[in-house]
Design a protein around this motif. Structure first.
Motif, mmCIF file in Angstrom:
data_model
loop_
_atom_site.group_PDB
_atom_site.id
_atom_site.type_symbol
_atom_site.label_atom_id
_atom_site.label_comp_id
_atom_site.label_asym_id
_atom_site.label_seq_id
_atom_site.Cartn_x
_atom_site.Cartn_y
_atom_site.Cartn_z
ATOM 1 N N ALA A 1 -1.740 -9.089 12.807
ATOM 2 C CA ALA A 1 -2.269 -10.309 12.189
ATOM 3 C C ALA A 1 -1.670 -10.555 10.807
ATOM 4 O O ALA A 1 -1.371 -11.695 10.449
ATOM 5 C CB ALA A 1 -3.793 -10.224 12.090
ATOM 6 N N TRP A 2 -1.486 -9.498 10.019
ATOM 7 C CA TRP A 2 -0.970 -9.671 8.668
ATOM 8 C C TRP A 2 0.531 -9.420 8.571
ATOM 9 O O TRP A 2 1.136 -9.691 7.544
ATOM 10 C CB TRP A 2 -1.744 -8.793 7.683
ATOM 11 C CG TRP A 2 -2.957 -9.473 7.157
ATOM 12 C CD1 TRP A 2 -3.029 -10.243 6.032
ATOM 13 C CD2 TRP A 2 -4.268 -9.476 7.714
ATOM 14 N NE1 TRP A 2 -4.303 -10.725 5.875
ATOM 15 C CE2 TRP A 2 -5.088 -10.264 6.888
ATOM 16 C CE3 TRP A 2 -4.837 -8.896 8.837
ATOM 17 C CZ2 TRP A 2 -6.428 -10.479 7.148
ATOM 18 C CZ3 TRP A 2 -6.175 -9.119 9.096
ATOM 19 C CH2 TRP A 2 -6.959 -9.894 8.264
ATOM 20 N N GLY A 3 1.135 -8.904 9.616
ATOM 21 C CA GLY A 3 2.577 -8.732 9.651
ATOM 22 C C GLY A 3 3.121 -7.647 8.740
ATOM 23 O O GLY A 3 4.284 -7.711 8.337
ATOM 24 N N ARG A 4 2.312 -6.674 8.394
ATOM 25 C CA ARG A 4 2.737 -5.569 7.539
ATOM 26 C C ARG A 4 2.129 -4.273 8.050
ATOM 27 O O ARG A 4 1.094 -4.289 8.700
ATOM 28 C CB ARG A 4 2.267 -5.779 6.099
ATOM 29 C CG ARG A 4 2.896 -6.938 5.401
ATOM 30 C CD ARG A 4 2.438 -6.969 3.979
ATOM 31 N NE ARG A 4 2.928 -8.157 3.310
ATOM 32 C CZ ARG A 4 2.592 -8.476 2.085
ATOM 33 N NH1 ARG A 4 1.759 -7.726 1.408
ATOM 34 N NH2 ARG A 4 3.077 -9.566 1.533
ATOM 35 N N PRO A 5 2.717 -3.138 7.686
ATOM 36 C CA PRO A 5 2.111 -1.859 8.058
ATOM 37 C C PRO A 5 0.791 -1.650 7.314
ATOM 38 O O PRO A 5 0.572 -2.204 6.228
ATOM 39 C CB PRO A 5 3.143 -0.814 7.658
ATOM 40 C CG PRO A 5 4.234 -1.518 6.963
ATOM 41 C CD PRO A 5 4.013 -2.984 7.061
ATOM 42 N N ILE A 6 -0.061 -0.852 7.896
ATOM 43 C CA ILE A 6 -1.411 -0.661 7.360
ATOM 44 C C ILE A 6 -1.380 -0.044 5.963
ATOM 45 O O ILE A 6 -2.212 -0.380 5.116
ATOM 46 C CB ILE A 6 -2.285 0.150 8.341
ATOM 47 C CG1 ILE A 6 -3.774 -0.057 8.049
ATOM 48 C CG2 ILE A 6 -1.942 1.611 8.318
ATOM 49 C CD1 ILE A 6 -4.281 -1.379 8.454
ATOM 50 N N ASP A 7 -0.422 0.841 5.681
ATOM 51 C CA ASP A 7 -0.326 1.458 4.351
ATOM 52 C C ASP A 7 -0.058 0.414 3.278
ATOM 53 O O ASP A 7 -0.644 0.450 2.190
ATOM 54 C CB ASP A 7 0.770 2.523 4.328
ATOM 55 C CG ASP A 7 0.448 3.687 5.252
ATOM 56 O OD1 ASP A 7 -0.746 3.930 5.511
ATOM 57 O OD2 ASP A 7 1.403 4.333 5.732
ATOM 58 N N ALA A 8 0.828 -0.522 3.576
ATOM 59 C CA ALA A 8 1.137 -1.585 2.612
ATOM 60 C C ALA A 8 -0.062 -2.496 2.403
ATOM 61 O O ALA A 8 -0.336 -2.925 1.275
ATOM 62 C CB ALA A 8 2.335 -2.396 3.099
ATOM 63 N N LEU A 9 -0.801 -2.780 3.465
ATOM 64 C CA LEU A 9 -1.982 -3.639 3.339
ATOM 65 C C LEU A 9 -3.074 -2.953 2.529
ATOM 66 O O LEU A 9 -3.750 -3.599 1.714
ATOM 67 C CB LEU A 9 -2.502 -4.012 4.728
ATOM 68 C CG LEU A 9 -1.581 -4.900 5.557
ATOM 69 C CD1 LEU A 9 -2.106 -5.030 6.978
ATOM 70 C CD2 LEU A 9 -1.435 -6.265 4.913
ATOM 71 N N GLU A 10 -3.249 -1.647 2.733
ATOM 72 C CA GLU A 10 -4.260 -0.925 1.963
ATOM 73 C C GLU A 10 -3.919 -0.896 0.482
ATOM 74 O O GLU A 10 -4.786 -1.096 -0.372
ATOM 75 C CB GLU A 10 -4.424 0.492 2.504
ATOM 76 C CG GLU A 10 -5.151 0.543 3.828
ATOM 77 C CD GLU A 10 -5.196 1.931 4.436
ATOM 78 O OE1 GLU A 10 -4.370 2.794 4.045
ATOM 79 O OE2 GLU A 10 -6.049 2.152 5.302
ATOM 80 N N SER A 11 -2.660 -0.677 0.156
ATOM 81 C CA SER A 11 -2.262 -0.666 -1.260
ATOM 82 C C SER A 11 -2.380 -2.063 -1.858
ATOM 83 O O SER A 11 -2.696 -2.207 -3.045
ATOM 84 C CB SER A 11 -0.856 -0.116 -1.420
ATOM 85 O OG SER A 11 0.090 -0.987 -0.834
ATOM 86 N N LEU A 12 -2.151 -3.086 -1.060
ATOM 87 C CA LEU A 12 -2.289 -4.461 -1.532
ATOM 88 C C LEU A 12 -3.731 -4.779 -1.897
ATOM 89 O O LEU A 12 -3.996 -5.400 -2.928
ATOM 90 C CB LEU A 12 -1.780 -5.427 -0.459
ATOM 91 C CG LEU A 12 -1.805 -6.908 -0.788
ATOM 92 C CD1 LEU A 12 -0.803 -7.220 -1.893
ATOM 93 C CD2 LEU A 12 -1.490 -7.724 0.450
#
Length: 162
Positions: free
Chosen positions: A17-28
């Motif tokens: 859905a967000w088009g990024r890996p989960i690690d990058a989304l968590e840091s975001l």
């Protein structure tokens, strides 16, 4: 190959859905938690799934140990067997609930994205109607201009209406 767990499924859905890996989304979300509240909600549901997914694994392991092949459970093990089965059902129900909630968050994100585009579509349609590029009605000859789509009620253009 083991079946995908609820946590694996949730991670895949969020990443898609967000088009990024989960690690990058968590840091975001750690850097700027107020930027995307739907992402924050999705990651919160995923963290709840981590806990319930672990509970499912523990209850499954306990049931497998109590019902291993060539083993007849003792009388005092029957209560543990029953409670472990009930606990497993509850944990699986919690996982399903969190997955459904995550699905609703994803749907809300998609609805918000289409709502942002909707005014642009309406403006494009209105511009095409005003410019005379609206389609001809049936039976209209090609040389005749198209009727404007922005026609109001009769008498709409006659002076002030106060």
């Amino acid at each position: 190959m083991p079946a995908a767990t609820a946590l694996d499924q949730a991670t895949a859905v969020i990443e898609k859905a967000w088009g990024r890996p989960i690690d990058a989304l968590e840091s975001l979300t750690v850097r700027s938690p107020g930027d995307d509240p739907l992402l924050r909600a999705a990651l919160h549901l995923r963290s709840a799934l981590v806990i319930t997914d672990n509970a499912v694994a523990v209850h499954q392991d306990r049931l497998h140990a109590l019902t291993r092949p060539d083993h007849v459970p003792a009388f005092y093990d029957l209560e543990r067997l029953t409670s472990s089965a009930a606990d497993l059902r509850v944990a699986q129900a919690e996982c399903r609930t969190f997955r459904q909630a995550l699905g609703h968050v994803i749907e809300a994100r998609e609805a918000a994205a289409t709502a942002d585009r909707a005014p642009a579509v309406r403006l494009t349609q209105a511009t095409a109607a005003r410019s005379g590029h609206s389609p001809r009605t049936l039976g209209q000859l090609p040389d005749q201009p198209a009727v404007s789509a922005a026609i109001g009620p009769p008498g709409a253009g006659r002076g002030p209406h106060r």
